[in-house]
Scaffold this active site. Structure first.
Site, PDB file in Angstrom:
ATOM      1  N   MET A  57      41.646  37.404  54.458  1.00  0.00           N
ATOM      2  CA  MET A  57      42.131  36.701  53.038  1.00  0.00           C
ATOM      3  C   MET A  57      41.447  37.073  52.055  1.00  0.00           C
ATOM      4  O   MET A  57      41.559  37.506  50.913  1.00  0.00           O
ATOM      5  CB  MET A  57      42.353  35.221  53.341  1.00  0.00           C
ATOM      6  N   THR A  60      41.091  40.486  50.847  1.00  0.00           N
ATOM      7  CA  THR A  60      42.514  40.585  50.054  1.00  0.00           C
ATOM      8  C   THR A  60      42.521  39.999  48.868  1.00  0.00           C
ATOM      9  O   THR A  60      42.752  40.792  47.702  1.00  0.00           O
ATOM     10  CB  THR A  60      43.882  40.065  50.714  1.00  0.00           C
ATOM     11  N   GLU A  61      41.978  38.719  48.548  1.00  0.00           N
ATOM     12  CA  GLU A  61      41.796  38.077  47.579  1.00  0.00           C
ATOM     13  C   GLU A  61      40.722  38.769  46.532  1.00  0.00           C
ATOM     14  O   GLU A  61      41.247  38.952  45.091  1.00  0.00           O
ATOM     15  CB  GLU A  61      41.704  36.589  47.575  1.00  0.00           C
ATOM     16  N   SER A  62      39.776  38.877  46.801  1.00  0.00           N
ATOM     17  CA  SER A  62      38.439  39.076  46.024  1.00  0.00           C
ATOM     18  C   SER A  62      37.486  40.397  46.298  1.00  0.00           C
ATOM     19  O   SER A  62      36.648  40.768  45.723  1.00  0.00           O
ATOM     20  CB  SER A  62      37.575  37.868  45.952  1.00  0.00           C
ATOM     21  N   TYR A 167      51.454  41.759  49.949  1.00  0.00           N
ATOM     22  CA  TYR A 167      50.267  40.779  49.895  1.00  0.00           C
ATOM     23  C   TYR A 167      50.019  40.358  51.589  1.00  0.00           C
ATOM     24  O   TYR A 167      49.050  40.444  52.255  1.00  0.00           O
ATOM     25  CB  TYR A 167      50.060  39.414  49.251  1.00  0.00           C
TER      26      TYR A 167
END
Length: 187
Positions: A57, A60-62, A167
């Site tokens: 996560m 993927t996010e940052s 996503y």
């Protein structure tokens, strides 16, 4: 003479395989970082999540950039929106929470892991929870009520947002990679 040539070819082959293996390991270590693992491991355990899932996560996010801010205004490692952060902090009993501190890995991972664990409990299914994390739980709840997106009001069979579909796919792919990456993790 033939056996010496065969032996020489064999050792060259073994050397090449070992070289490719170690180059692959270096690529995995370089491309898929693990930062703040002690925090990830602690909050993953607290909320019943796998550390590899949390790493996927965050990646993927940052891409593990603490100061990351999305075009929508989500901030930090787990890209948390201000409204979600304040609501989660209140639900978690965090006193005197200020969104200014959301870039702090401890705070961000604490709130992000609590929130995704809550979504998983709410929806009973990881991909649906990930859709809610990305698109918002209000949108996902509406999709679940719409028979063209869901058969049973618990599982989405169609996700109308391409970004959200991609996503979920990225997190599932990176989750498999991080399961391997964490097994190889240097202490």
């Amino acid at each position: 003479m033939k056996s010496k040539k065969k032996l020489s070819k064999f050792f060259k082959f073994i050397f090449l395989v070992a070289l490719l293996f170690f180059a692959g390991l270096m690529l995995i270590y370089t491309v898929f970082p693990v930062k703040h693992f002690d925090i990830i491991e602690r909050y993953a355990a607290k909320h019943g999540l796998e550390p590899a899932f949390v790493c996927a996560m965050i990646f993927t996010e940052s891409r593990f950039r603490e100061g990351a801010v999305s075009h929508a205004g989500a901030t930090g490692l787990m890209q948390i929106m201000p409204g979600t952060a304040y609501w989660a902090a209140e639900q978690m009993g965090i006193e005197n929470f200020s969104y200014e501190n959301i870039k702090d890995p401890e705070i961000n991972i604490s709130i992000g892991t609590w929130y995704i664990a809550r979504l998983i409990r709410q929806y009973g299914e990881v991909d649906t929870a990930l859709a809610a994390y990305n698109a918002g739980s209000g949108k996902v709840s509406a999709w679940l009520r719409d028979n063209s997106f869901s058969d049973d009001s618990r599982t989405l069979h169609t996700i109308p947002y391409r970004e959200t579909r991609e996503y979920i796919g990225r997190i599932n792919m990176f989750y498999r990679i991080y399961r391997i990456r964490l097994r190889l993790r240097r202490n």
